[in-house]
Write a protein that holds these residues in place. Structure first.
Motif, PDB file in Angstrom:
ATOM      1  N   LEU A 184       0.705  -1.230   0.079  1.00 41.19           N
ATOM      2  CA  LEU A 184       0.021  -0.095  -0.117  1.00 41.19           C
ATOM      3  C   LEU A 184       0.807   1.355  -0.006  1.00 41.19           C
ATOM      4  N   TRP A 185       1.913   1.154   0.764  1.00 40.50           N
ATOM      5  CA  TRP A 185       2.685   2.512   0.829  1.00 40.50           C
ATOM      6  C   TRP A 185       3.675   2.463  -0.652  1.00 40.50           C
ATOM      7  N   LEU A 186       3.878   1.372  -1.185  1.00 34.12           N
ATOM      8  CA  LEU A 186       4.501   1.616  -2.792  1.00 34.12           C
ATOM      9  C   LEU A 186       3.650   2.374  -3.511  1.00 34.12           C
ATOM     10  N   ILE A 233       1.727   7.053  -6.726  1.00 37.02           N
ATOM     11  CA  ILE A 233       0.738   8.063  -6.959  1.00 37.02           C
ATOM     12  C   ILE A 233       1.210   9.586  -6.766  1.00 37.02           C
ATOM     13  N   GLY A 234       2.206   9.496  -5.502  1.00 38.99           N
ATOM     14  CA  GLY A 234       2.790  10.607  -5.422  1.00 38.99           C
ATOM     15  C   GLY A 234       3.807  11.349  -6.551  1.00 38.99           C
ATOM     16  N   CYS A 235       4.391  10.276  -7.218  1.00 39.41           N
ATOM     17  CA  CYS A 235       5.331  10.766  -8.238  1.00 39.41           C
ATOM     18  C   CYS A 235       4.650  11.139  -9.446  1.00 39.41           C
ATOM     19  N   LEU A 236       3.509  10.493  -9.881  1.00 34.34           N
ATOM     20  CA  LEU A 236       2.489  10.775 -10.743  1.00 34.34           C
ATOM     21  C   LEU A 236       2.157  12.240 -10.617  1.00 34.34           C
ATOM     22  N   GLU A 237       1.719  12.627  -9.376  1.00 35.16           N
ATOM     23  CA  GLU A 237       0.977  13.851  -9.070  1.00 35.16           C
ATOM     24  C   GLU A 237       2.204  15.230  -9.300  1.00 35.16           C
ATOM     25  N   ILE A 238       3.174  14.730  -8.961  1.00 30.25           N
ATOM     26  CA  ILE A 238       4.363  15.938  -8.813  1.00 30.25           C
ATOM     27  C   ILE A 238       5.311  16.005 -10.188  1.00 30.25           C
ATOM     28  N   GLY A 239       4.815  14.998 -11.188  1.00 29.55           N
ATOM     29  CA  GLY A 239       5.525  15.036 -12.442  1.00 29.55           C
ATOM     30  C   GLY A 239       6.671  14.014 -12.611  1.00 29.55           C
ATOM     31  N   LEU A 240       6.910  13.284 -11.574  1.00 26.92           N
ATOM     32  CA  LEU A 240       8.242  12.478 -11.583  1.00 26.92           C
ATOM     33  C   LEU A 240       7.836  10.986 -12.421  1.00 26.92           C
ATOM     34  N   CYS A 241       7.557  11.164 -13.854  1.00 31.17           N
ATOM     35  CA  CYS A 241       7.144   9.957 -14.474  1.00 31.17           C
ATOM     36  C   CYS A 241       7.688  10.245 -15.986  1.00 31.17           C
ATOM     37  N   PRO A 242       7.979   9.254 -16.573  1.00 38.23           N
ATOM     38  CA  PRO A 242       8.270   9.381 -18.201  1.00 38.23           C
ATOM     39  C   PRO A 242       7.268  10.129 -18.928  1.00 38.23           C
ATOM     40  N   TRP A 243       5.731  10.211 -18.460  1.00 39.08           N
ATOM     41  CA  TRP A 243       4.792  10.856 -19.358  1.00 39.08           C
ATOM     42  C   TRP A 243       4.380  12.182 -18.642  1.00 39.08           C
ATOM     43  N   LYS A 244       4.121  13.019 -19.450  1.00 40.54           N
ATOM     44  CA  LYS A 244       3.739  14.350 -19.083  1.00 40.54           C
ATOM     45  C   LYS A 244       2.138  14.354 -19.645  1.00 40.54           C
TER      46      LYS A 244
END
Length: 267
Positions: A187-189, A194-205
């Motif tokens: 669950l923590w993972l 989700i936090g990385c996706l929200e702040i833009g730390l993902c390969p997709w923008k």
């Protein structure tokens, strides 16, 4: 002498920009002003005899002041013509200004994707009332993200009753999985992802002009996403949000996981 336009001599606009009444007054002023531009002829010098006194005709001295009187009258007429022209221009100014105004159409949230029968544009709370285009795109982006998360969540609550991942065989189904090891660590993972996706730390923008558009890595849209596909995603996401809420509420009320709720409903 060169012929000079009477109004141009005073720095006024041409007659074409005046009304008919102001043009008539200006013409009259020009005709009255014409003598002012002509040098009065000098009196003729006739030969005189010595000792003869030539008497000046009555009114001769007054004729010298005639040009100045004509100039005063002409000036008054020109002033009247200018005032009439100014009033006419001021009267027609709003009409000319209104003719050059371009009507700007307000943003219509009811004309965007997601408006489908039978409900059409359904906004009973008035959230999108008088909303700007920028704010609507932000709300649409939130709706798409919540709908996608709800689709995965509802599917996961139903699938875990039939199938469990390796090393998760002893994890109970339903809401109890989130506080049972190793489900609690997972669950923590998920929260971190989700936090990385929200702040833009993902390969997709996300495209700021196209809410919810993070690209199409699997080429499911074949280069372009149609309006039908957008409507399907929005409607499926809305349905999934209700489904996830229903599954969780039913489990809290009955104590039965997602798949087991079907058997309880049958009984």
């Amino acid at each position: 002498l060169a012929q000079v336009h009477p109004l141009k001599a005073f720095g006024l606009s041409p007659l074409a920009s005046m009304s008919r009444s102001s043009a008539a007054v200006a013409v009259a002023a020009g005709l009255s002003l014409a003598p002012a531009f002509i040098t009065p002829a000098a009196p003729s010098q006739r030969p005189q005899l010595r000792g003869v006194v030539v008497s000046t005709p009555v009114g001769a001295s007054g004729s010298a002041t005639a040009p100045s009187g004509v100039s005063c009258v002409a000036g008054a007429l020109v002033a009247a013509a200018v005032s009439v022209s100014a009033v006419s221009a001021k009267r027609h100014a709003p009409t000319r200004a209104a003719a050059g105004v371009v009507a700007c159409r307000a943003f219509d949230a009811g004309a965007q994707p997601g408006v489908t029968p039978p409900l059409g544009f359904f906004d009973p709370a008035g959230i999108c009332k008088d909303v700007s285009e920028t704010e609507f795109k932000r709300l649409r982006s939130c709706e798409l993200r919540h709908g996608r998360a709800a689709m995965m969540g509802a599917a996961g609550l139903l699938a875990q009753s039939a199938y469990k991942l390796p090393y998760y065989e002893n994890v109970p189904s339903g809401l109890a999985a989130q506080w049972t090891e190793p489900g609690a660590n997972s669950l923590w993972l998920i929260f971190g992802l989700i936090g990385c996706l929200e702040i833009g730390l993902c390969p997709w923008k996300e495209d700021p002009e196209d809410p919810g558009n993070y690209g199409d890595p699997l080429n499911l849209g074949k280069g372009s996403v149609s309006l039908e596909m957008r409507n399907k995603e929005l409607n499926n996401g809305r349905f999934a949000m209700f489904a996830w809420l229903g599954i969780v509420s039913a489990e809290l009320y009955t104590g039965t996981s997602g798949a087991g709720q079907l058997a309880v409903a049958r009984d």
